[in-house]
Design a protein around this motif. Structure first.
Motif, PDB file in Angstrom:
ATOM      1  N   LEU A   1      59.762  58.140  76.090  1.00 13.28           N
ATOM      2  CA  LEU A   1      58.518  58.319  75.341  1.00 13.28           C
ATOM      3  C   LEU A   1      58.793  58.514  73.847  1.00 13.28           C
ATOM      4  O   LEU A   1      58.102  57.949  72.989  1.00 13.28           O
ATOM      5  CB  LEU A   1      57.741  59.520  75.872  1.00 13.28           C
ATOM      6  CG  LEU A   1      56.924  59.294  77.152  1.00 13.28           C
ATOM      7  CD1 LEU A   1      56.332  60.606  77.644  1.00 13.28           C
ATOM      8  CD2 LEU A   1      55.824  58.297  76.885  1.00 13.28           C
ATOM      9  N   LEU A   2      59.785  59.327  73.520  1.00 17.49           N
ATOM     10  CA  LEU A   2      60.112  59.565  72.113  1.00 17.49           C
ATOM     11  C   LEU A   2      60.646  58.301  71.439  1.00 17.49           C
ATOM     12  O   LEU A   2      60.373  58.051  70.258  1.00 17.49           O
ATOM     13  CB  LEU A   2      61.135  60.691  71.985  1.00 17.49           C
ATOM     14  CG  LEU A   2      60.587  62.106  72.183  1.00 17.49           C
ATOM     15  CD1 LEU A   2      61.720  63.113  72.173  1.00 17.49           C
ATOM     16  CD2 LEU A   2      59.580  62.451  71.088  1.00 17.49           C
ATOM     17  N   SER A   3      61.389  57.484  72.159  1.00 21.47           N
ATOM     18  CA  SER A   3      61.910  56.255  71.554  1.00 21.47           C
ATOM     19  C   SER A   3      60.795  55.235  71.319  1.00 21.47           C
ATOM     20  O   SER A   3      60.849  54.453  70.382  1.00 21.47           O
ATOM     21  CB  SER A   3      63.022  55.664  72.408  1.00 21.47           C
ATOM     22  OG  SER A   3      62.501  55.206  73.637  1.00 21.47           O
ATOM     23  N   LEU A   4      59.777  55.273  72.178  1.00 24.27           N
ATOM     24  CA  LEU A   4      58.644  54.350  72.002  1.00 24.27           C
ATOM     25  C   LEU A   4      57.780  54.743  70.800  1.00 24.27           C
ATOM     26  O   LEU A   4      57.146  53.892  70.175  1.00 24.27           O
ATOM     27  CB  LEU A   4      57.786  54.308  73.268  1.00 24.27           C
ATOM     28  CG  LEU A   4      58.403  53.621  74.481  1.00 24.27           C
ATOM     29  CD1 LEU A   4      57.481  53.745  75.679  1.00 24.27           C
ATOM     30  CD2 LEU A   4      58.698  52.168  74.191  1.00 24.27           C
ATOM     31  N   GLN A   5      57.736  56.010  70.438  1.00 21.39           N
ATOM     32  CA  GLN A   5      56.918  56.457  69.308  1.00 21.39           C
ATOM     33  C   GLN A   5      57.528  56.011  67.987  1.00 21.39           C
ATOM     34  O   GLN A   5      56.816  55.828  67.010  1.00 21.39           O
ATOM     35  CB  GLN A   5      56.767  57.977  69.323  1.00 21.39           C
ATOM     36  CG  GLN A   5      55.823  58.449  70.394  1.00 21.39           C
ATOM     37  CD  GLN A   5      55.634  59.956  70.334  1.00 21.39           C
ATOM     38  OE1 GLN A   5      56.217  60.626  69.500  1.00 21.39           O
ATOM     39  NE2 GLN A   5      54.794  60.469  71.212  1.00 21.39           N
ATOM     40  N   ASN A   6      58.812  55.839  67.917  1.00 24.59           N
ATOM     41  CA  ASN A   6      59.497  55.367  66.731  1.00 24.59           C
ATOM     42  C   ASN A   6      59.072  56.165  65.510  1.00 24.59           C
ATOM     43  O   ASN A   6      58.754  55.627  64.457  1.00 24.59           O
ATOM     44  CB  ASN A   6      59.238  53.872  66.546  1.00 24.59           C
ATOM     45  CG  ASN A   6      60.362  53.210  65.778  1.00 24.59           C
ATOM     46  OD1 ASN A   6      61.337  53.848  65.429  1.00 24.59           O
ATOM     47  ND2 ASN A   6      60.202  51.933  65.541  1.00 24.59           N
ATOM     48  N   SER A   7      59.064  57.472  65.663  1.00 22.87           N
ATOM     49  CA  SER A   7      58.581  58.365  64.624  1.00 22.87           C
ATOM     50  C   SER A   7      59.725  58.776  63.719  1.00 22.87           C
ATOM     51  O   SER A   7      60.865  58.890  64.132  1.00 22.87           O
ATOM     52  CB  SER A   7      57.936  59.591  65.278  1.00 22.87           C
ATOM     53  OG  SER A   7      57.662  60.556  64.311  1.00 22.87           O
TER      54      SER A   7
ATOM     55  N   ASP B   1      59.385  61.579  62.045  1.00 24.41           N
ATOM     56  CA  ASP B   1      59.143  63.015  61.925  1.00 24.41           C
ATOM     57  C   ASP B   1      60.436  63.762  62.275  1.00 24.41           C
ATOM     58  O   ASP B   1      61.064  63.497  63.290  1.00 24.41           O
ATOM     59  CB  ASP B   1      58.001  63.400  62.879  1.00 24.41           C
ATOM     60  CG  ASP B   1      57.637  64.865  62.779  1.00 24.41           C
ATOM     61  OD1 ASP B   1      57.905  65.485  61.738  1.00 24.41           O
ATOM     62  OD2 ASP B   1      57.096  65.390  63.777  1.00 24.41           O
TER      63      ASP B   1
ATOM     64  N   SER C   1      60.487  65.412  65.734  1.00 23.01           N
ATOM     65  CA  SER C   1      60.725  64.427  66.810  1.00 23.01           C
ATOM     66  C   SER C   1      62.199  64.082  66.903  1.00 23.01           C
ATOM     67  O   SER C   1      62.759  63.942  67.994  1.00 23.01           O
ATOM     68  CB  SER C   1      59.934  63.142  66.552  1.00 23.01           C
ATOM     69  OG  SER C   1      58.570  63.382  66.686  1.00 23.01           O
TER      70      SER C   1
ATOM     71  N   GLN D   1      64.585  64.654  69.966  1.00 27.86           N
ATOM     72  CA  GLN D   1      65.357  63.527  70.497  1.00 27.86           C
ATOM     73  C   GLN D   1      66.831  63.911  70.624  1.00 27.86           C
ATOM     74  O   GLN D   1      67.478  63.650  71.629  1.00 27.86           O
ATOM     75  CB  GLN D   1      65.207  62.314  69.557  1.00 27.86           C
ATOM     76  CG  GLN D   1      65.958  61.076  70.010  1.00 27.86           C
ATOM     77  CD  GLN D   1      65.243  60.322  71.106  1.00 27.86           C
ATOM     78  OE1 GLN D   1      64.025  60.396  71.237  1.00 27.86           O
ATOM     79  NE2 GLN D   1      65.988  59.607  71.910  1.00 27.86           N
TER      80      GLN D   1
END
Length: 197
Positions: A162-168, A170, A173, A177
């Protein structure tokens, strides 16, 4: 060898008088049982005292008989023969008591050794049972650890995805990660260790 000499001299004595030679051989041979009994007593053999007393009685009474046969009469002849007979009977009784006492001591010693071996075998069996139980518990703990690590890996992997899909970009984050990556590395290490165990 002394007994063979006595037997040979006795047989020769039928043809030729051998009383003096026979007396010398008997006089030399009589102390040997006493010497053997003293040696056994020094070796701390428990029945040696009975054997020593009997051998001494036999030796002394036979010396009286031997002296009488050679013409040195310390007592009346009939008394000497009675003393010799009593000495021989006392020796036989003492020897029998020594054998019975020694066999009893040997039996007690074997029973004690047998009991010690039985106790050792019982201790070994108990130790093997404890070892088997500890091994079983260790295997169960390793399996529980592997199952728990596998169960924890699933949600962590989903969170990473999920965190890799957000490509944030921040920083929070990115910190999450990094923490998730570290947790997954620890779980993979625990799973590998559990598999090796």
């Amino acid at each position: 060898s002394l007994s063979v000499c006595v037997l040979a001299l006795t047989i020769i004595g039928v043809i030729y008088p051998t009383a003096y030679a026979l007396s010398i051989v008997i006089a030399i041979g009589l102390p040997w049982p006493v010497v053997g009994a003293i040696w056994a007593w020094k070796q701390k053999i428990s029945s040696a005292a009975f054997f020593l007393v009997g051998s001494l009685a036999h030796c002394v009474s036979t010396y009286f008989l031997l002296l009488t046969c050679l013409g040195v009469a310390l007592f009346r002849n009939e008394l000497i023969f009675r003393i010799a007979c009593l000495g021989l009977m006392f020796d036989i009784v003492c020897f029998a008591v020594a054998i019975i006492y020694h066999s009893n001591q040997v039996r007690l010693n074997y029973n004690r050794q047998l009991q010690e071996r039985i106790n050792d075998l019982d201790a070994l069996a108990a130790s093997e049972q404890i070892s088997a139980k500890a091994l079983s518990m260790s295997k169960q703990a390793v399996l529980n650890l592997a199952a728990t690590a596998h169960d924890l890996q699933q949600p962590l992997s989903a969170m990473q995805l999920l965190l890799s899909l957000q490509n944030s970009t921040d920083p929070i984050s990115k910190n999450v990660q990094t923490a998730l990556n570290y947790a997954c590395t620890l779980l993979n290490s625990a799973i590998g260790s559990a598999q090796q165990n």
